[in-house]
Structure formats: C-alpha cells, structure tokens
Design an enzyme around this catalytic site. Structure first.
Site: not given
Length: 374
Positions: A120, A125, A128, A131, A226
């Site tokens: 992350r 991004q 990901d 996400s 996390y």
C-alpha cells in the site's frame, strides 16, 4: 506474450479480465484469451470479448498456451499442475492465511504473484485489489443491511408520525469502512465509526460520521494500512467503548482484519444480545473468523432477534463493476512486466513485484509465507 483468463468457480460471479482493458493490453504487446463463458456471470459475453479483440478458448488451451494465467481465486489442483516453468500465475491467493497451499502450488515451478500482497504505497494504488474490492464490499454491506433491517434508514416526517433515523456503527475505517460511512449517510442514517488509527478521524468526520476514540492504541503507521494487534489493556477499554455504542446501534458493519491472523472479536455475544430485536450486523471479516463472536461464514443467522450476516465476498454480488475494477488493477500490474521498449521484462528488484511474488522456480520466495512455514 500471451495472457489467459480462467473462468472462476461457480460461487464466484466476477471475472479477472473485462473487455474494456483488452485494447490496452494489446497496445502493451499482449494477446488475450479467455475460457469460454468466463465473463458470463459478470454479464460479459464471449461475443463482447471477441469484438474487443480477445480469443475464446478451452481451459486446457489457455493453461497450455498462455505465458501468463490470470484469475481471481486460486486454481483447482488439476489446473494448477498445468502451469509449468517459465510461466506466470497471477491471482488473489491470501498466502498468509494459506501458507501450506502456497507451498503445494509452488511445485509447478511458475512465478506466482498474489494481488492481495500489493504494497500500500502511492505508486501501487492503481493495482490495489484489496482497496478496489473493499469499495464494493463497503457499499454493498450497507445495502444488504438496509434490505434486512426492520425499519427505514432516514428520518421521515409523515402524517402518521415521525420516523427517527437508523443508527449505524461501523468498525474499521479502511476503504470498506469509509465507503460504508458514505453509503449510510446517503441513505440518511446517523453514523458512528470506530478505528484504532486516530489519523483516520478527519476522513470519517468529513463524510459526516462521529468518530469514537479510545486512547492508547498501538501505532499502525507502518502496517501498510492494516489493523495491528493491541495490548490487553487497550482491548478491554475498546470493548467497553464499543459495547456502549453497540447497544444503541440499529446496524453494525464490521471490517477489521489483520493480515494472516484471525479477525479480532469486537462484537461479543453479550453485545449482540444487548441490541434491539430487528437490528442487523454485517460482518465483512467472516472468512477469518469474524469480528462478531456469533458470525458464521457465508451464512445469515438470527441470534436473539438480531440478523447476523457473515459474507466476505460481497464483490461477487456486484460482478460487473467489481470485475472492471479488478481488471484495471491487473492491467496496471501487468504494465510493470513491460519495459520502455515494450519488451516483456520482469524486474525482480521492483518493490511492487518483489513484495507480491510468492514463489518462483519451485521455491517459496515471500518472507511472510516462509516464516509461517517455519
């Protein structure tokens, strides 16, 4: 280079490659094949793929002829054996939860990448998958709660009297939690949110939620976004704070996960029994044991008049958009496999590639998986 996408198991409606990314893959120098009817449950027909420039083939043809095999879930054992040396396999494998499976999978000799290990960081991004799919989960969790709830979400003033708004408690303000806040607020609910990371307070408040603070949480700034394990003293105070809000909540949505570990229990059986009958809990951490003590994975149960929904695969219930987002993640990840001259070249020194490489040439390479295997 040839890329092949496999049809997912019957319980999964998503597909790993969608027609809208095929042109971009072609421009990178890839040719694309899909197993027949791979996208059918996500409402993408074989004709849609052929029109976009992909080839439709059998499962055996794809496994035999593709240089890169892509899926969402782990392949069955028989299919995995067909992926040999000098090939790449890309999927979402949950390697920290299934280290022995990774060891078995590695025996085929392929380079194995797990998309849920993407770091992350800013540069990653767009790749990901956790996400992108959590966005779907947070949104759908609220709609699922609303459809199972015994009352309205918004405040309504009618000739028959005023209906008070629903109170929603969201545990975990990651991507899923933030999307759940936004969706709950759009539906008119009053939202309280709890997270161990004080830095997310501003984001929650900007979406219209009240942030529940419990001081003394362990620093999670280096955990890649996390949750982390907390001290016993903090857990005690956390439990007391959550209990007060749970008792008043009409809806609770839980999203807290710690990679490779059992999900922390945040809603005890006693808390569930303190809630009003007709209330709803949606537990997005069900696959890892659940944040609610009474959750059963992939089941909806009634406990003391409270509906408890254990579902960790809500993206499959919104398969078209969830597939499109997953496919874009795959596309952006595959861009790392092509150099400036549009030649296929895997840079093993790249932080993103190195972090999500699970196995290569028959050996486990991921440090976390190696540690779990001892």
């Amino acid at each position: 280079m040839k890329i092949g996408a496999i049809q997912e198991p019957s319980a999964e409606n998503r597909v790993s490659i969608t027609p809208d990314i095929i042109d971009a893959l072609s421009k990178l120098g890839f040719t694309v094949s899909l197993e027949s009817k791979a996208g059918e449950r996500a409402y993408f027909s074989d004709a849609d793929y052929e029109k976009a420039g992909a080839k439709i083939a059998s499962r055996n043809e794809i496994l035999s002829n593709s240089d890169i095999i892509v899926s969402i879930h782990e392949l069955d054992a028989a299919s995995a054996k067909q992926i040999g040396n000098n090939k790449c396999y890309i999927a979402t494998l949950a390697p920290l939860a299934t280290p022995q499976k990774m060891k078995d999978l590695a025996t085929n000799g392929a380079k194995i990448f797990s998309m849920d290990m993407i770091p992350r960081i800013t540069r990653a991004q767009s790749m990901d998958v956790l996400s992108s799919q959590a966005t779907v989960s947070g949104y759908k969790a609220v709609l699922l709660a609303a459809s199972n709830y015994s009352r309205f979400f918004p405040m309504l003033t009618t000739a028959a009297g005023t209906i008070t708004p629903a109170r929603v408690l969201i545990l975990g303000a990651g991507v899923a939690g933030l999307q759940a806040i936004a969706t709950s607020r759009r539906l008119g609910a009053v939202v309280d949110v709890f997270d161990t990371r004080p830095e997310v307070k501003e984001q929650c408040m900007s979406l219209g939620a009240k942030f529940v603070e419990v001081e003394g949480a362990a620093d999670a700034s280096t955990s890649g976004g996390y949750a982390v394990d907390q001290s016993e003293d903090y857990k005690r105070r956390q439990k007391e704070a959550i209990a007060k809000f749970a008792e008043k909540a009409d809806i609770i949505i839980t999203t807290a996960l710690i990679p490779g570990k059992k999900a922390p229990v945040l809603i005890t059986k006693e808390m569930v029994e303190s809630m009003r009958q007709g209330s709803v809990i949606v537990d997005l951490a069900a696959v890892m044991g659940g944040n609610c003590e009474v959750t059963q994975n992939d089941k909806t149960i009634m406990h003391n008049g409270v509906t408890v929904i254990g579902n960790s695969n809500l993206p499959s219930t919104q398969p078209m958009d969830a597939s499109k987002m997953y496919a874009k993640n795959i596309l952006n990840f595959l861009k790392l496999f092509v150099n400036k001259e549009k030649q296929f070249q895997i840079n093993m020194e790249d932080e993103i590639i190195n972090t999500c490489l699970i196995a290569d040439a028959g050996s486990i390479r991921h440090k976390g998986v190696l540690s779990l295997l001892g």
